[in-house]
Design an enzyme around this catalytic site. Structure first.
Site, PDB file in Angstrom:
ATOM      1  N   ARG A  53      35.503  53.154  65.082  1.00 56.22           N
ATOM      2  CA  ARG A  53      35.878  53.914  63.876  1.00 56.22           C
ATOM      3  C   ARG A  53      37.143  53.965  63.483  1.00 56.22           C
ATOM      4  O   ARG A  53      38.088  53.026  64.077  1.00 56.22           O
ATOM      5  CB  ARG A  53      35.131  55.503  64.172  1.00 56.22           C
ATOM      6  N   GLY A  54      37.599  54.565  62.247  1.00 58.79           N
ATOM      7  CA  GLY A  54      38.895  54.341  61.581  1.00 58.79           C
ATOM      8  C   GLY A  54      38.483  53.185  60.803  1.00 58.79           C
ATOM      9  O   GLY A  54      38.047  52.220  60.867  1.00 58.79           O
ATOM     10  N   ALA A  55      39.125  53.419  59.489  1.00 56.73           N
ATOM     11  CA  ALA A  55      38.781  52.763  58.342  1.00 56.73           C
ATOM     12  C   ALA A  55      39.178  51.239  58.457  1.00 56.73           C
ATOM     13  O   ALA A  55      38.199  50.558  58.390  1.00 56.73           O
ATOM     14  CB  ALA A  55      39.626  53.426  57.035  1.00 56.73           C
ATOM     15  N   ARG A  90      28.482  53.665  57.008  1.00 58.30           N
ATOM     16  CA  ARG A  90      29.318  54.605  56.834  1.00 58.30           C
ATOM     17  C   ARG A  90      29.844  54.868  55.310  1.00 58.30           C
ATOM     18  O   ARG A  90      30.320  53.672  54.947  1.00 58.30           O
ATOM     19  CB  ARG A  90      30.653  54.799  57.764  1.00 58.30           C
ATOM     20  N   GLN A 200      38.795  63.136  68.010  1.00 56.17           N
ATOM     21  CA  GLN A 200      39.564  61.968  67.823  1.00 56.17           C
ATOM     22  C   GLN A 200      41.128  62.094  68.250  1.00 56.17           C
ATOM     23  O   GLN A 200      41.542  61.154  68.766  1.00 56.17           O
ATOM     24  CB  GLN A 200      39.623  61.376  66.482  1.00 56.17           C
ATOM     25  N   ASP A 241      41.232  57.091  54.703  1.00 57.45           N
ATOM     26  CA  ASP A 241      40.004  56.434  54.688  1.00 57.45           C
ATOM     27  C   ASP A 241      39.760  55.833  53.303  1.00 57.45           C
ATOM     28  O   ASP A 241      38.946  54.802  52.959  1.00 57.45           O
ATOM     29  CB  ASP A 241      38.775  57.258  54.954  1.00 57.45           C
TER      30      ASP A 241
HETATM   31  O1  MRU Z   1      35.563  59.506  61.415  1.00 56.96           O
HETATM   32  P1  MRU Z   1      36.653  58.497  62.053  1.00 56.96           P
HETATM   33  O2  MRU Z   1      37.171  58.671  63.070  1.00 56.96           O
HETATM   34  O3  MRU Z   1      36.393  57.076  61.387  1.00 56.96           O
HETATM   35  O4  MRU Z   1      37.837  58.844  61.047  1.00 56.96           O
HETATM   36  C1  MRU Z   1      39.070  58.303  60.949  1.00 56.96           C
HETATM   37  C2  MRU Z   1      40.216  58.574  60.120  1.00 56.96           C
HETATM   38  O5  MRU Z   1      39.841  59.656  59.326  1.00 56.96           O
HETATM   39  C3  MRU Z   1      41.310  58.163  60.124  1.00 56.96           C
HETATM   40  O6  MRU Z   1      42.519  58.911  59.789  1.00 56.96           O
HETATM   41  C4  MRU Z   1      41.236  57.073  58.964  1.00 56.96           C
HETATM   42  O7  MRU Z   1      40.196  56.179  59.102  1.00 56.96           O
HETATM   43  C5  MRU Z   1      42.599  56.201  59.031  1.00 56.96           C
HETATM   44  S1  MRU Z   1      42.656  54.938  60.471  1.00 56.96           S
HETATM   45  C6  MRU Z   1      43.968  53.937  60.518  1.00 56.96           C
END
Ligand code: MRU
Length: 364
Positions: A53-55, A90, A200, A241
């Site tokens: 996860r994470g963009a 997603r 997270q 994101d």
């Molecule tokens: O739902 P997630 O855990 O994928 O959300 C992640 C975030 O909101 C992060 O802040 C974002 O993706 C930036 S990651 C460098």
């Protein structure tokens, strides 16, 4: 970054060149496990259930997913199917679409016999580019932390969710200035929002900061405003994101409330933004960014380490009460002090972004 003294990235090509491997984030922080991903369907599942996860990491994983589809069937139909299945995993992080369009554009121009090798190599290159982007975000963010340290010694950063190295290939976005400041010997301390519902912050950001030896303190999501009122936060650093072309910032649910509190207390609120996270096609984040609604079970339960050592889902909401789980929110550009990109710090405006990226940008 380091896990128990061993260097890891969050994703890497398998030694046999036929698959890729990830750190399975669903078992952290209680159990460190890696997982081999062998098919594009498994890549889609890993994104959907948030093993990754994470963009930025979602984008890299999707690229590898396309490569695996090309290994099994390099036809145009297979490319299109993998694109569609992976894109549907997603909805909010635009890096997913960016990576898939990059892969489809390059591969569709190639003869079928060359597609797998090219796709696998490009996936690795996207991962390497992500590392460089994040390293540069850290280099541009570091002077902000250094200026605070020179004025008052300890730097107190507040961050939300996990925009750490686990959310990218390496370094992280919001954590990159922090790691670089810590490595440079600055006294940096991080307030880590727990980030309900999936924790997270408490599970992932706290784990990786601890692995790297960065002083940090986990707080409940509601504590940030109070700390800001009492001068305990010098700067907020978050990831994102998707940022619209006018500088509105979509990030993990609760980011907006931190931006409001920061604004009310004159605390600078910076967003660490890799350029593949800019959505140049939209100019009103609030109206146009799709917000993922996730399962209610994430609100009612989370994995807990029980006192008997067992890891099990624990219910934390009254049985039968309805729940809602919007996973992201949008912080209007006017609340953002600046966007720390790999090319420097931009104002959160259309002009600010265009000035840095006018000479061509892969995500445009
Ligand atoms: O739902 P997630 O855990 O994928 O959300 C992640 C975030 O909101 C992060 O802040 C974002 O993706 C930036 S990651 C460098």
């Amino acid at each position: 970054m380091q896990v128990d003294g061993v260097s890891y990235r969050s994703i890497w090509s398998s030694d046999d060149g036929q698959a890729f491997e990830i750190i399975d984030q669903t078992s952290l922080p209680f159990d460190f496990r890696t997982k081999r991903i062998d098919t594009y369907e498994a890549a889609a599942e890993a994104i959907r259930v948030m093993r990754v996860r994470g963009a930025p990491l979602i984008g890299v994983t999707a690229a590898y997913g396309v490569a695996l589809a090309m290994r099994d069937d390099p036809s145009d139909q297979s490319l299109e199917l993998a694109y569609k299945v992976l894109l549907a995993t997603r909805p909010t992080a635009v890096n997913l679409r960016w990576a898939l369009e990059d892969m489809r554009g390059r591969l569709s121009a190639l003869p079928k016999a060359q597609r797998f090798d090219a796709a696998f190599a490009r996936s690795g290159a996207i991962a390497d580019e992500d590392v460089e982007i994040n390293r540069n975000i850290g280099a541009h963010g570091l002077p902000l932390l250094r200026a605070i340290a020179e004025k008052k010694g300890r730097v107190n950063v507040l961050t939300h969710c996990n925009a750490g190295w686990l959310a990218t290939t390496d370094w992280g976005t919001a954590t990159s200035p922090v790691y670089q400041a810590h490595n440079a010997g600055l006294d940096v301390h991080v307030w880590v929002d727990e980030t309900r519902p999936r924790n997270q912050g408490a599970f992932l950001t706290a784990w990786e900061l601890k692995q790297h030896g960065v002083p940090h303190t986990v707080i409940v999501d509601n504590a940030g405003g109070h700390l800001m009122q009492h001068g305990e936060v010098d700067i907020v650093l978050t990831g994102t994101d998707r940022v619209s072309a006018n500088g509105d910032v979509c990030n993990k649910i609760g980011t907006y409330l931190k931006a409001l509190a920061a604004d009310d207390n004159n605390v600078p609120f910076y967003v660490c933004l890799p350029s593949p996270t800019i959505d140049w096609r939209i100019s009103d984040g609030l109206a146009e960014i799709p917000i993922e609604n996730r399962a209610g079970r994430e609100v009612t339960h989370f994995n807990a380490l029980l006192e008997n050592g067992e890891i099990a889902p624990a219910q934390v909401v009254s049985t039968g009460s309805p729940v809602a789980n919007p996973a992201f929110d949008v912080t209007p550009a006017r609340l953002v002090t600046g966007l720390i990109t790999e090319r420097g710090i931009a104002g959160a405006t259309a002009e600010g972004l265009r000035t840095l990226f006018e000479h061509g940008h892969a995500a445009a």
